[in-house]
Design an enzyme around this catalytic site. Structure first.
Site, PDB file in Angstrom:
ATOM      1  N   CYS A 455      17.227  10.877  88.201  1.00  0.00           N
ATOM      2  CA  CYS A 455      18.023  11.989  88.504  1.00  0.00           C
ATOM      3  C   CYS A 455      17.424  13.221  89.292  1.00  0.00           C
ATOM      4  O   CYS A 455      18.100  13.598  89.952  1.00  0.00           O
ATOM      5  CB  CYS A 455      18.747  12.406  87.104  1.00  0.00           C
ATOM      6  SG  CYS A 455      17.531  13.181  85.807  1.00  0.00           S
ATOM      7  N   HIS A 787      17.505  16.543  82.269  1.00  0.00           N
ATOM      8  CA  HIS A 787      18.338  15.820  83.217  1.00  0.00           C
ATOM      9  C   HIS A 787      18.545  16.842  84.447  1.00  0.00           C
ATOM     10  O   HIS A 787      18.781  18.026  84.150  1.00  0.00           O
ATOM     11  CB  HIS A 787      19.773  15.390  82.585  1.00  0.00           C
ATOM     12  CG  HIS A 787      20.490  14.935  83.625  1.00  0.00           C
ATOM     13  ND1 HIS A 787      20.243  13.685  84.247  1.00  0.00           N
ATOM     14  CD2 HIS A 787      22.038  14.962  84.030  1.00  0.00           C
ATOM     15  CE1 HIS A 787      21.321  13.146  84.732  1.00  0.00           C
ATOM     16  NE2 HIS A 787      22.215  14.020  84.732  1.00  0.00           N
TER      17      HIS A 787
END
Length: 846
Positions: A455, A787
């Site tokens: 990510c 994230h």
């Protein structure tokens, strides 16, 4: 350092782990709490000593390296004085030392083990971390110009379907780049049939389809842990029988298939027809399943050397009509074991519910009904159903018609792509996208598949793709004009291919397989896609590599962009014109020029002024990203910090006193002695305790290692004013907010930052530069378990007019439009967030 014993240890991870634990228990643990109270200068000095002992290659050099890296990863980041220190010099020295340790070849496994041990140790100790402020604390008294941003709620329909190959030229160019970086190809008795001269278009298309059809272990778990979804999946264990008879992935529907059956020993060729290979009854019901997952392991791959049995099996499956495309498990059985092991430790799930181990009691899996799992384990939604395949042959000449047929069948407005014809671009032109009523197609809005822990790569790639000058450089063939004949443009070519995929596949998700493969080839220490890295550090690596690839054709670059070497020291108001000219010439000679500089590079002037005699020393530096600390002060009545305050902190004057002060060469009576001493010191100009092994250094000596120079200089009460000024700002300004400590092992600074739609920065010559925001990278969680997402204005000119701006939120392959992000008409001109991490601003040309 090159001894056999060291090579043996590095090759044996179990012995390495034992050695690391042993050294920590004997050398670090007994004095750990005492070390936390020492001065930063002492800790940094000793860490440098250990590195120098390591470089000498003595018998205990590996011990020195391990102790030193424990200081880097554990001791210094948690040192009380280091946490409280505002001395940027200490931080810079620490970062340089960390870079020296981590750049040593062939020691990446050792570094990973020490970092992991440090994390475990920190979790067992009650370490006081700097306080942080979350946006969830008591309500702020916000003015009407600021809106608080939170990540949008994502729905299943926001997840984009996977794209398939766009054109024959895409196949050709991708194959060329793959061949360039395939340095490990070898020959064996198994003929690598994909390279055979008889290869045809059907094989080429199938090969690329095969390489983009996979599922991550997290995604597979999300299916198997769902009582209804697990019945829709068929899993095929494609390993040697001696391995699948020991352990398998548990599934209600499982086929074991030995890849030996795929090889014709008589002809020494792969089996080309299905014949009776697929006799298992489940093969006859294959069209009833929504997911077909194939997995293998490293042992089987090694046994077959260069025979691509996975692709051979895939090709045989696809030789008949199939309703869904088979997907391969990324990382194979080994990655599945790692995932289940980690989930067992974190959440207490039973390993036996997801991995069947053969024993005397059970030779076949008994009935299976695993209990429900915590919702947080299912970190990702199930992947989108694989695309249906036509029953006809898969030649690339049919690909365009098939895509159009599939696009007409898709119902959701995100995924529907109308019929279009993509024409070849001219030498420097871009691929032509005819007008479409679909916004996602118009603006080339495509997602990026997450392949595990990527990510941080996906979010940064989306921002770079939105950077028009950068994107167009690689989207066209223009970048090739600046590459020399002796340069391997691996990363440049990979950007070219990836950006074309993203550009031509609006409304779909793209799998950046080749790009990640190239990054792994260039930097294997990043462990892509298994280990998450910092997105800003990854960006710096990308820009450095691209600069090195694109700086060969200097004459052409200067003729097209003369502003790269033009400057006016009077209008820039530099402090020392002669020093600037000297620095600029040296920088030009040492670093060279590239279009990366043209897009992203700015310049700083740094000055040290002695407050006793007013003598000033000035130097200059380039930057491509502006890394800003977050000040402790907050806006009155509000618990947030303006981005402008972070910039002000970066350039505000700082008074250095005591050991931090600059030893002025003009008025310091001891400057000559000090200068001669420094020439004989190590990397970071520390005093040295000579002729000592690290084993001879005891804790008591830490309290008596200040040099006599330190005492003399402190008596003189030196005071220095340190100042930093912007003398040139880039066309694209990248701002990074330093939310983490030096090692990333401590808590994240969750202070809310209010960032403006229009940012104004004043240069040293009082000229005001205005920038408009077009991209944001957000970070949630901490550095080790977080994230990344991005938020981008996809309006082609990055217009912030409320009626024209088009903001989209990118979370890997999930994309959602954001409305009312800014509203300049209503004076809503800034956003506050505790998650903003990197900001992209474009200069406004007045």
């Amino acid at each position: 350092m090159e001894s056999i014993s060291l090579q043996h240890l590095v090759a044996n991870s179990d012995e390495l782990t034992k050695l690391v634990v042993s050294i920590y228990n004997s050398k670090i643990k007994p004095i750990y709490k005492q070390l936390l109270t020492l001065r930063p200068i002492d800790l940094l000095e000793y860490t440098e000593q250990l590195f120098e002992y390591f470089l000498k290659g003595n018998t205990d050099s590996l011990d020195s390296f391990i102790i030193g890296y424990f200081y880097i990863s554990l001791v210094i980041p948690t040192s009380h004085a280091m946490i409280k220190s505002s001395n940027n010099d200490y931080i810079a020295i620490y970062q340089d030392l960390k870079k020296y340790y981590e750049s040593q070849p062939n020691l990446s496994d050792l570094l990973f083990i020490i970092r992991s041990e440090s994390e475990n140790i920190l979790q067992s100790f009650d370490v006081d971390a700097p306080s942080s402020h979350s946006q969830h604390e008591e309500d702020n008294t916000a003015d009407s110009s600021t809106t608080i941003w939170q990540a949008p709620f994502l729905e299943p329909n926001d997840q984009l379907k996977l794209a398939i190959i766009s054109s024959e030229s895409e196949l050709e160019s991708e194959t060329e780049v793959e061949a360039e970086i395939d340095i490990n190809a070898n020959e064996s008795k198994y003929t690598n049939f994909i390279n055979d001269k008889t290869i045809n278009d059907e094989d080429t298309y199938l090969k690329h389809l095969y390489e983009e059809c996979f599922i991550t272990p997290h995604e597979l778990f999300s299916i198997l842990s769902n009582p209804s979804d697990r019945l829709k999946i068929l899993i095929i264990d494609l390993r040697l029988s001696r391995y699948f008879n020991l352990q398998t992935i548990r599934s209600p529907n499982l086929i074991k298939f030995d890849p030996i059956e795929l090889w014709n020993n008589r002809d020494q060729t792969p089996v080309l027809h299905r014949t009776s290979l697929f006799s298992n009854p489940l093969f006859q019901k294959i069209d009833l399943f929504s997911y077909i997952i194939i997995y293998s392991d490293n042992e089987t791959t090694t046994a077959f050397e260069s025979f691509e049995y996975n692709f051979s099996f895939f090709k045989l499956l696809m030789s008949s009509s199939m309703k869904v495309t088979p997907n391969f498990l990324l990382g194979g059985f080994e990655k599945w074991e790692q995932l289940i092991s980690s989930y067992s430790e974190q959440y207490g799930i039973e390993t036996s519910n997801y991995i069947f181990t053969n024993n005397k009691r059970f030779t076949e899996p008994p009935s299976w009904n695993p209990p429900p799992v915590p919702h947080e384990i299912r970190k990702r939604p199930p992947p989108p159903p694989p695309p249906n395949l036509p029953s006809r042959t898969y030649s690339t000449r049919h690909t365009q018609g098939y895509r159009e047929q599939q696009q007409q069948q898709q119902q959701h407005h995100h995924n529907h792509r109308p019929k279009r014809i993509v024409t070849r671009y001219t030498k420097y032109g871009l691929p032509h996208l005819p007008h479409s009523s679909n916004l996602y197609v118009q603006l080339s809005i495509s997602g990026l598949r997450n392949l595990g822990n990527t990510c941080y790569i996906n979010s940064m790639l989306q921002c770079l793709f939105a950077t028009t000058a950068f994107r167009n450089l690689f989207l066209s063939n223009r970048y090739k004009e600046y590459i020399g004949t002796k340069v391997d443009p691996h990363l440049s070519n990979s950007f070219h291919i990836l950006f074309r995929k993203m550009y031509l596949n609006g409304g779909c998700a793209v799998i950046p397989v080749l790009f990640l493969k190239t990054c792994n080839f260039l930097r294997p220490d990043l462990r892509i896609p298994d280990v998450q890295q910092d997105t800003q550090e990854f960006l710096i690596l990308l820009l450095d590599q691209l600069h090195n690839e694109l700086k060969s054709n200097q004459d052409r670059l200067v003729s097209e962009h003369p502003d790269l070497i033009e400057y006016d020291t009077d209008s820039m108001d530099v402090e020392n014109a002669n020093e600037y000219k000297k620095w600029f010439a040296e920088s030009l000679e040492n670093e060279g020029l590239s279009l990366i500089h043209e897009i992203f590079q700015g310049q700083l002037e740094n000055s040290l002024e002695c407050q006793r005699c007013n003598y000033t020393s000035t130097n200059y530096s380039n930057f491509c990203t502006l890394s800003l600390s977050i000040p402790n002060k907050r806006r009155k009545f509000r618990k947030l910090v303006d981005l402008e305050d972070c910039i002000s902190l970066f350039i505000e004057n700082e008074m250095l006193t005591g050991e931090n002060a600059w030893n002025c060469p003009k008025c310091s009576s001891s400057s000559n002695n000090n200068t001669s001493k420094r020439k004989s010191r190590g990397f970071f100009k520390f005093s040295k305790h000579k002729n000592r092994s690290h084993n001879d250094l005891t804790f008591s000596e830490y309290n008596h290692n200040s040099s006599s120079d330190d005492v003399k200089f402190s008596k003189k009460k030196l005071v220095t004013r340190k100042s930093t000024s912007f003398i040139k700002l880039p066309n694209l300004l990248i701002i990074h907010l330093s939310r983490f400590s030096m090692s990333g092992l401590l808590d994240k600074n969750n202070t809310d930052i209010a960032y403006p739609a229009i940012l104004t920065i004043t240069l040293k010559n009082k000229e005001k530069c205005r920038f408009k925001l077009y991209g944001v990278v957000n970070h949630f969680g901490n550095l080790n378990n977080g994230h990344y997402t991005s938020l981008i204005n996809k309006e082609p000119s990055h217009d912030l007019n409320p009626q024209r701006q088009k903001w989209f939120y990118f979370d890997d392959e999930t994309v959602k439009q954001q409305f009312n992000y800014f509203d300049l008409d209503k004076n809503v001109n800034r956003i506050s967030s505790s998650d903003v991490y990197v900001l992209f601003y474009e200069k406004i040309i007045e």
